[in-house]
Write an enzyme that holds these catalytic residues in place. Sequence first.
Site, PDB file in Angstrom:
ATOM      1  N   LYS A 134       0.850  -1.186   0.000  1.00 13.71           N
ATOM      2  CA  LYS A 134       0.000   0.000   0.000  1.00 13.71           C
ATOM      3  C   LYS A 134       0.892   1.246   0.000  1.00 13.71           C
ATOM      4  O   LYS A 134       1.840   1.336   0.775  1.00 13.71           O
ATOM      5  CB  LYS A 134      -0.914  -0.005   1.226  1.00 13.71           C
ATOM      6  CG  LYS A 134      -1.995   1.061   1.211  1.00 13.71           C
ATOM      7  CD  LYS A 134      -2.991   0.860   2.340  1.00 13.71           C
ATOM      8  CE  LYS A 134      -4.091   1.904   2.287  1.00 13.71           C
ATOM      9  NZ  LYS A 134      -5.110   1.699   3.345  1.00 13.71           N
ATOM     10  N   GLU A 192     -18.849  -5.561  10.773  1.00 20.58           N
ATOM     11  CA  GLU A 192     -19.748  -4.809  11.648  1.00 20.58           C
ATOM     12  C   GLU A 192     -20.754  -5.701  12.346  1.00 20.58           C
ATOM     13  O   GLU A 192     -21.084  -5.485  13.515  1.00 20.58           O
ATOM     14  CB  GLU A 192     -20.479  -3.729  10.833  1.00 20.58           C
ATOM     15  CG  GLU A 192     -19.573  -2.618  10.317  1.00 20.58           C
ATOM     16  CD  GLU A 192     -18.899  -2.947   9.006  1.00 20.58           C
ATOM     17  OE1 GLU A 192     -18.166  -2.094   8.495  1.00 20.58           O
ATOM     18  OE2 GLU A 192     -19.115  -4.082   8.495  1.00 20.58           O
ATOM     19  N   ARG A 220     -25.089  -2.039   8.217  1.00 22.70           N
ATOM     20  CA  ARG A 220     -24.793  -3.434   7.902  1.00 22.70           C
ATOM     21  C   ARG A 220     -25.120  -4.369   9.067  1.00 22.70           C
ATOM     22  O   ARG A 220     -25.274  -5.566   8.871  1.00 22.70           O
ATOM     23  CB  ARG A 220     -23.303  -3.582   7.572  1.00 22.70           C
ATOM     24  CG  ARG A 220     -22.876  -2.798   6.348  1.00 22.70           C
ATOM     25  CD  ARG A 220     -21.439  -3.096   5.980  1.00 22.70           C
ATOM     26  NE  ARG A 220     -21.326  -3.218   4.537  1.00 22.70           N
ATOM     27  CZ  ARG A 220     -20.392  -3.910   3.909  1.00 22.70           C
ATOM     28  NH1 ARG A 220     -19.484  -4.564   4.598  1.00 22.70           N
ATOM     29  NH2 ARG A 220     -20.363  -3.971   2.601  1.00 22.70           N
TER      30      ARG A 220
END
Length: 642
Positions: free
Chosen positions: A288, A377, A405
């Site tokens: 990244k 979640e 969610r």
Amino acid sequence: MEDITRPLLPNINYPADLKQYKEQDLEQICQELRQYIIDVVSVNGGHFGASLGVVELTVALHYALNTPYDKLVWDVGHQAYGHKILTGRKSVFHTNRILNGISGFPKISESEYDTFGVGHSSTSISAALGMAVASHYKGETDRQHVAVIGDGAMTAGLAFEGLNHAGIENSNLLVILNDNCMSIDPNVGALKEYLTSITTSKSYNRFRDDISNVLIKLSELGPNAHKFVKKIEKSIKGTLLKQSNLFEALNFRYFGPVDGHDVQRLAQVISDLKDIPGPKLLHCVTVKGKGFALAEKDQTKWHAPGLFDKITGEIKKPATDKPQPPKYQDVFGHTLVELAEANKKIVGITPAMPSGSSMNIMMKAMPTRAFDVGIAEQHAVTFSAGLATQGLVPFCNIYSSFMQRAYDQVIHDVAIQNLNVVFCLDRAGFAGSDGATHHGAYDLAYMRCIPNMTVAAPMNEEELRNLMYTAQQENAGPFSIRYPRGNGVLTDWKRPFKTLEIGKGRKICDGEDVAILTIGHVGNFAVAACKELNSEGIHPAHYDMRFVKPLDEALLHDVFKRYKNVITVEDGCLQGGMGSAVLEFMADHQYQSQVLRLGIPDEFIDHGEQHELWALCGFDTNAIITAVKKTAVRRTTATIAS
């Protein structure tokens, strides 16, 4: 004028242009694309590290595939800057995340190359599988379907649900796992450890390339040979890794790990995989922030750094010589530690957002009492419920839009059992440049309809502290506290805790003709509006409701007995929100006042700066002033508002 620093990229506007170049040119194209992202994001802001990490993968995919006929789904969406630049949006990329500009995420309505809208994570496998099954149904056997999942998205339950189903479908699906060991913060959990074991297995990596070439040739001998090849693959991978391959167990052909920054090799592998039938997974290892040294070194900081000097790496922040109010999220983080020091029952939970929610403050101070559960979640909520059954007080910190969610878990696992789980909903209201997928527009409405749930919103930092203090008292039950992205209004915010009476609002100022009822941070807009109106001889009353559930009925009785005109203001959806609650109260008690509701209309609002969106939707300070002036009377009496 020809750009001599980027001789190739100016000629590439669509994937068809990319295909005119030879494979040996792809590395140069990647260098130019990466620098273009750096140039634009450094002066305009946006997500940064994730797209830098997939530059080679992006180029290889569009080189090897026939997009948009072949379906390419990006997950998570902030990986897709390079994809946008290569698919007709290079000339408008500078408008990325700006009001009326292009979205920072893939968006179906924006481009035919954006096959699926992705603002959160972990949806790509299910969506791409749906596309693959649809293509099979329509007889489109030559169409490829690719899901690029990364940045921690594989940790969510939905990703595994998609893998589980894909394994039994004879679909033309390729899942590319972008493995950079990061989401926004470092990845956590057993899956991360498993992927690390694959990428670091010397035995497996030594044999991988030679064996894969042999197996590909064997697979050309017919269907029986294909079955034999699959058995050989599983045996080799399982033996060398000393454990069964998770993806092979789900009936995926596993390929990798491969170097995600070798663009020529990637293009060749992706092209080869098009000819292999059935569900496949290509494991790419990337870095990244690749190509920008500071972003590689501190990947969390450079996930979305804002404006910065691309030469020195200095992140630009507004200069000020005055103390500034803190961010609400930081008030949450420091207050949680303060409360936890006094109450040993308190624990903290976040689904992969420790820095974004400031849960990292508690994780550093009390590492055994704060948990990052990954992008999961639903698990975060039910895990919190489990903790609460044993007498602990979980503070479950989730962005408002992401809490959607886990709505089933909020109802079934927390509310029905009346457990004291404290939901701290960050990014409530408009989240700004992240757009519709991130705006916290609905939590007031979807939380207030749940029995046992207390629903509150602080007007400032002190109220946030006091609501958190109140929520961890004995028998407080399910408790939702929402607060916005960005800074509060107080510099002197760290004051002694006070228990707030649940369901009790407060009068900010008395007035005449019209009453303004607000909930949360937007109450400060009303304070500014009242100050301006007072200077013009107009004196509205202002009440901070503080709680949407339970409502302060005594306050509302007083308001409707005194005022024939009432204005409600909220940074949430008008359908079912605080204004709706006030209208329900008025109807139930047969009052006849005129009520004007200001808030987010019944539509999805695109990206823009928060102040732009408040004005656009008509509930900023100026909008409140305009609304009051339509019914209030200008007087020459002394100011009533305090």
